[in-house]
Write an enzyme that holds these catalytic residues in place. Structure first.
Site, PDB file in Angstrom:
ATOM      1  N   VAL A 103       0.871  -1.169   0.000  1.00  0.00           N
ATOM      2  CA  VAL A 103       0.000   0.000   0.000  1.00  0.00           C
ATOM      3  C   VAL A 103       0.913   1.226   0.000  1.00  0.00           C
ATOM      4  CG1 VAL A 103      -1.682   1.327   1.357  1.00  0.00           C
ATOM      5  CG2 VAL A 103      -1.892  -1.155   1.179  1.00  0.00           C
ATOM      6  N   CYS A 104       0.517   2.235  -0.721  1.00  0.00           N
ATOM      7  CA  CYS A 104       1.200   3.542  -0.660  1.00  0.00           C
ATOM      8  C   CYS A 104       2.682   3.342  -1.046  1.00  0.00           C
ATOM      9  CB  CYS A 104       1.017   4.098   0.747  1.00  0.00           C
ATOM     10  SG  CYS A 104       1.190   5.884   0.946  1.00  0.00           S
ATOM     11  N   THR A 105       3.589   4.007  -0.354  1.00  0.00           N
ATOM     12  CA  THR A 105       5.001   3.929  -0.719  1.00  0.00           C
ATOM     13  C   THR A 105       5.653   2.612  -0.302  1.00  0.00           C
ATOM     14  OG1 THR A 105       5.607   5.065   1.316  1.00  0.00           O
ATOM     15  CG2 THR A 105       5.324   6.432  -0.643  1.00  0.00           C
TER      16      THR A 105
END
Lengths: 218, 218
Positions: A103-105
């Site tokens: 998820v995300c970075t």
């Protein structure tokens, strides 16, 4: 009962709490599933804002071959990308995982471990342009699936990703029941959750808000 | 800089993690805001599934007069409703709070403290019918605002509630920037997040899923 479906959630200092806890709440309602929070330093975790909010129960060695590898993101991902023990664990665990997701970075940790080489992937919109640095082709989507590797956009996108995985692994009906269990019928009071819905002014203000929020001093 | 806006998030054993961490992620991006996780027993918190996932940094006495009181829910809320120290803290803190809010079955703790007497309120759909026990009139909505008291539906509804509060307290533009910061542009793969969208079979399956999920043994 058959061997449980084992989820390993990587925890680390600076992580963004919701990246992990959104999906956690979906995973914990999956049938016959165990969740292991793993870290290169088990114990209390300081999240990006500096609060000691989370706790990792297991070392990386405790969970060498999970069915699902989960990597949350951070507004300050750089130290994770230099953590050799984590990168080696990711590489090894990925050789036997059914699913490897971020998820995300968190995508950058998968990338640094070599897992995104030649794949399409996504991450938080503010970091999307940097994905080629780790060998991935950026795609501005809520989630991108490439075989067993699935990457999601920023923070809250993990909930959508986890429901998708629940459906693929346990069937659509189970995933629908989980969605009802967490009463996930989103009604945000605004509609500005992705860059294409935001003005340049709002994008600039958001970058400043993310920059100026309280955080652990790197 | 003026005195920070102080958020007190009540943590307790058996709590549902996402109830709190969804709103947390919104609150931590609000300008000049500090977040205190408070508990009658600070330290590691076992969430409803039994994992030692969260940590409370402060005692109740540390944070007697927060600007915002936040109470998450639990699938096993009964022990919290018998916790005299928590109920007394809620009563006292509510006399000076700007906002007193709950997610999911957290509404029953507000109610037990007398805060919902004569008000409309909401909670997780599976517990909605029981709200009159604590003096509230049940309303099947995503969130219900009655002056400074705001209750939200189950689990994920806390994210919507927190954005609403951010908008009321800091203005719509700030709330929109926070929404963009957490990339909250929800795209669930299914559309079964509320009872009106579910068949009787799915409702029954969901109750069974919630009942049979791993949990701390009460």
């Amino acid at each position: 009962m058959s061997k449980p479906f084992e989820v390993a959630m990587l925890f680390y200092d600076y992580m963004t709490a919701l990246d992990a806890i959104g999906p956690y709440e979906v995973f914990r309602l999956m049938p016959n599933t165990v969740i292991r929070t793993v870290s290169s330093r088990p114990g209390l975790i300081r999240v990006d804002a500096g609060y000691q909010l989370l706790n990792a129960e297991h070392s990386l060695d405790d969970v060498p071959a999970p069915d699902l590898i989960f990597v949350p993101g951070s507004g300050h991902i750089a130290p994770l990308l230099e953590n050799a023990a984590v990168l080696e664990w990711l590489r090894q665990a990925h050789t036997t995982s059914k699913w490897t997701v971020s998820v995300c970075t968190g995508a950058f940790a998968l990338g640094k471990a070599g897992i995104l080489q030649g794949l399409q992937a996504t991450t938080h919109w503010a970091s999307l342009e940097h994905l080629p640095v780790v060998g991935a082709t950026p795609v501005q989507e809520r989630m991108v699936r490439q075989g067993k590797v699935v990457t999601a956009a920023g923070v809250s996108a993990g909930i959508d990703l986890a429901l998708e995985i629940a459906g693929l692994e346990f069937g659509a009906t189970t995933a629908q029941a989980i969605q009802l269990g967490i009463e996930y019928d989103p009604h945000p009071p605004f509609d500005t959750g992705t860059p294409s819905k935001a003005t340049p002014e709002l994008l600039a203000m958001t970058r400043e808000l993310m920059r100026s929020a309280p955080k652990i001093e790197p």
